[in-house]
Design a protein around this motif. Structure first.
Motif, PDB file in Angstrom:
ATOM      1  N   THR A 108      -3.787   9.007   7.751  1.00 52.66           N
ATOM      2  CA  THR A 108      -2.899   8.402   8.841  1.00 52.66           C
ATOM      3  C   THR A 108      -1.395   7.389   8.435  1.00 52.66           C
ATOM      4  OG1 THR A 108      -3.703   6.962  10.636  1.00 52.66           O
ATOM      5  CG2 THR A 108      -4.134   9.238  10.966  1.00 52.66           C
ATOM      6  N   ALA A 109      -0.503   7.847   8.308  1.00 47.40           N
ATOM      7  CA  ALA A 109       0.614   6.662   8.165  1.00 47.40           C
ATOM      8  C   ALA A 109       1.603   6.804   9.123  1.00 47.40           C
ATOM      9  CB  ALA A 109       0.708   7.365   6.283  1.00 47.40           C
ATOM     10  N   PRO A 116       6.820   6.642   5.666  1.00 42.72           N
ATOM     11  CA  PRO A 116       5.101   6.949   6.423  1.00 42.72           C
ATOM     12  C   PRO A 116       4.812   6.109   4.793  1.00 42.72           C
ATOM     13  CG  PRO A 116       5.680   9.173   5.075  1.00 42.72           C
ATOM     14  CD  PRO A 116       7.105   8.311   5.359  1.00 42.72           C
ATOM     15  N   LEU A 117       4.811   6.020   4.573  1.00 45.59           N
ATOM     16  CA  LEU A 117       4.199   5.380   3.074  1.00 45.59           C
ATOM     17  C   LEU A 117       5.311   4.945   1.480  1.00 45.59           C
ATOM     18  CD1 LEU A 117       0.410   6.814   2.486  1.00 45.59           C
ATOM     19  CD2 LEU A 117       1.147   4.843   3.210  1.00 45.59           C
ATOM     20  N   LEU A 156       1.428   1.138   3.096  1.00 48.27           N
ATOM     21  CA  LEU A 156       1.788   1.357   4.253  1.00 48.27           C
ATOM     22  C   LEU A 156       2.688   0.678   4.795  1.00 48.27           C
ATOM     23  CD1 LEU A 156      -1.769   1.316   6.567  1.00 48.27           C
ATOM     24  CD2 LEU A 156      -0.194   3.341   5.772  1.00 48.27           C
ATOM     25  N   GLN A 157       4.112   0.989   5.907  1.00 43.63           N
ATOM     26  CA  GLN A 157       4.921   0.859   6.849  1.00 43.63           C
ATOM     27  C   GLN A 157       4.892  -0.284   8.548  1.00 43.63           C
ATOM     28  OE1 GLN A 157       7.394   0.462   4.292  1.00 43.63           O
ATOM     29  NE2 GLN A 157       5.884   0.622   3.132  1.00 43.63           N
ATOM     30  N   SER A 159       1.834   0.204  10.013  1.00 43.68           N
ATOM     31  CA  SER A 159       0.253   1.027  10.101  1.00 43.68           C
ATOM     32  C   SER A 159      -0.644   2.018  10.120  1.00 43.68           C
ATOM     33  CB  SER A 159       1.133   1.128  12.537  1.00 43.68           C
ATOM     34  OG  SER A 159       1.137   2.070  12.287  1.00 43.68           O
ATOM     35  N   GLY A 160      -1.246   2.078  10.061  1.00 46.53           N
ATOM     36  CA  GLY A 160      -1.821   3.709   9.832  1.00 46.53           C
ATOM     37  C   GLY A 160      -3.121   3.201   9.057  1.00 46.53           C
ATOM     38  N   ASP A 161      -3.603   4.388   8.721  1.00 44.55           N
ATOM     39  CA  ASP A 161      -5.305   3.960   7.932  1.00 44.55           C
ATOM     40  C   ASP A 161      -5.765   5.218   6.753  1.00 44.55           C
ATOM     41  OD1 ASP A 161      -7.652   4.017   7.470  1.00 44.55           O
ATOM     42  OD2 ASP A 161      -8.209   4.383   9.272  1.00 44.55           O
ATOM     43  N   ILE A 162      -5.256   4.545   5.728  1.00 44.44           N
ATOM     44  CA  ILE A 162      -4.746   5.539   4.132  1.00 44.44           C
ATOM     45  C   ILE A 162      -6.376   5.777   3.717  1.00 44.44           C
ATOM     46  CG2 ILE A 162      -2.926   6.206   4.994  1.00 44.44           C
ATOM     47  CD1 ILE A 162      -2.390   4.123   2.600  1.00 44.44           C
ATOM     48  N   TYR A 181       1.103  -3.929   6.530  1.00 44.78           N
ATOM     49  CA  TYR A 181       2.277  -3.417   4.942  1.00 44.78           C
ATOM     50  C   TYR A 181       0.755  -3.505   3.690  1.00 44.78           C
ATOM     51  CZ  TYR A 181       6.369  -4.081   7.582  1.00 44.78           C
ATOM     52  OH  TYR A 181       6.847  -3.455   8.724  1.00 44.78           O
ATOM     53  N   CYS A 184      -3.099   0.871  -0.480  1.00 46.93           N
ATOM     54  CA  CYS A 184      -4.319   1.420  -0.585  1.00 46.93           C
ATOM     55  C   CYS A 184      -3.537   1.948  -2.354  1.00 46.93           C
ATOM     56  CB  CYS A 184      -4.665   2.489  -0.557  1.00 46.93           C
ATOM     57  SG  CYS A 184      -5.873   3.561  -0.419  1.00 46.93           S
TER      58      CYS A 184
END
Length: 197
Positions: A108-109, A116-117, A156-157, A159-162, A181, A184
């Motif tokens: 999720t991003a 998003p990324l 990431l920009q 928040s999120g979890d990738i 930010y 991965c």
């Protein structure tokens, strides 16, 4: 003053010298070369057998039977669950996978100001930009044997979890990033002796 006494001179020490050209002792008798020749001959034969065995192993290479009447493999394959045709297709897919590099990013991003990324993938000499859609990104490139490494990065920009991964020749490396930010990153490098790691 007393004179110091010296021991009497031994024959040959300052006494009469032997005539020029004669050795002081008789030379040792010369040994025959038969032992050396036999030793080298045996070593040569052993070396020849080792060389023949190595050539046979390299040329023989595979341990499979080339006899068309040999059905033991197809019987074993069908017992393991699946037909011979399916096993052949899986083997060809595995061979095809070894000639390409697979790059993946998933998770999720939420979109930030730049989307998003920010995804970059490729090798040490070729980088490309990727697009994250519907929670995933996947790309393939042909395997360049001269490359030092293949990698993927996804930033990431906000928040999120990738998660991200790179697969080369059956070897996969993975990475993870969460929040802010963070980036991965996954990389598979060319090993000196053992292929990709």
């Amino acid at each position: 003053m007393s004179q110091q006494q010296y021991p009497p001179q031994q024959p040959g020490w300052g006494g009469p010298q032997q005539p020029f050209g004669q050795p002081p002792f008789a030379p040792p008798p010369k040994k025959g070369g038969a032992g050396k020749v036999i030793g080298l001959g045996c070593l040569g034969l052993v070396g020849l057998f080792v060389l023949i065995a190595l050539v046979g192993a390299v040329v023989g290479g595979g341990s499979g039977s080339s006899d068309p009447k040999d059905t033991s493999k197809s019987v074993d394959d069908t017992k393991a669950g699946g037909s011979v045709a399916q096993k052949g297709k899986e083997d060809s897919d595995k061979k095809a996978d070894k000639k390409v590099v697979v790059f993946k990013v998933w998770g999720t991003a939420p979109a930030g100001a730049l989307g998003p990324l920010n995804i970059t993938y490729g090798s040490d000499s070729d980088n490309r930009d990727g697009t994250f859609k519907d929670g995933e990104f996947k790309a393939t490139l042909p395997l360049d044997d001269d490359a030092l490494y293949f990698n993927v990065t996804a930033q990431l920009q906000g928040s999120g979890d990738i998660h991200c991964s790179v697969t080369v020749g059956g070897k996969t490396k993975k990475g993870h990033a969460a929040g802010d930010y963070n980036i991965c990153s996954a990389q598979v490098s060319a090993g000196l002796l053992d292929g990709w790691n």
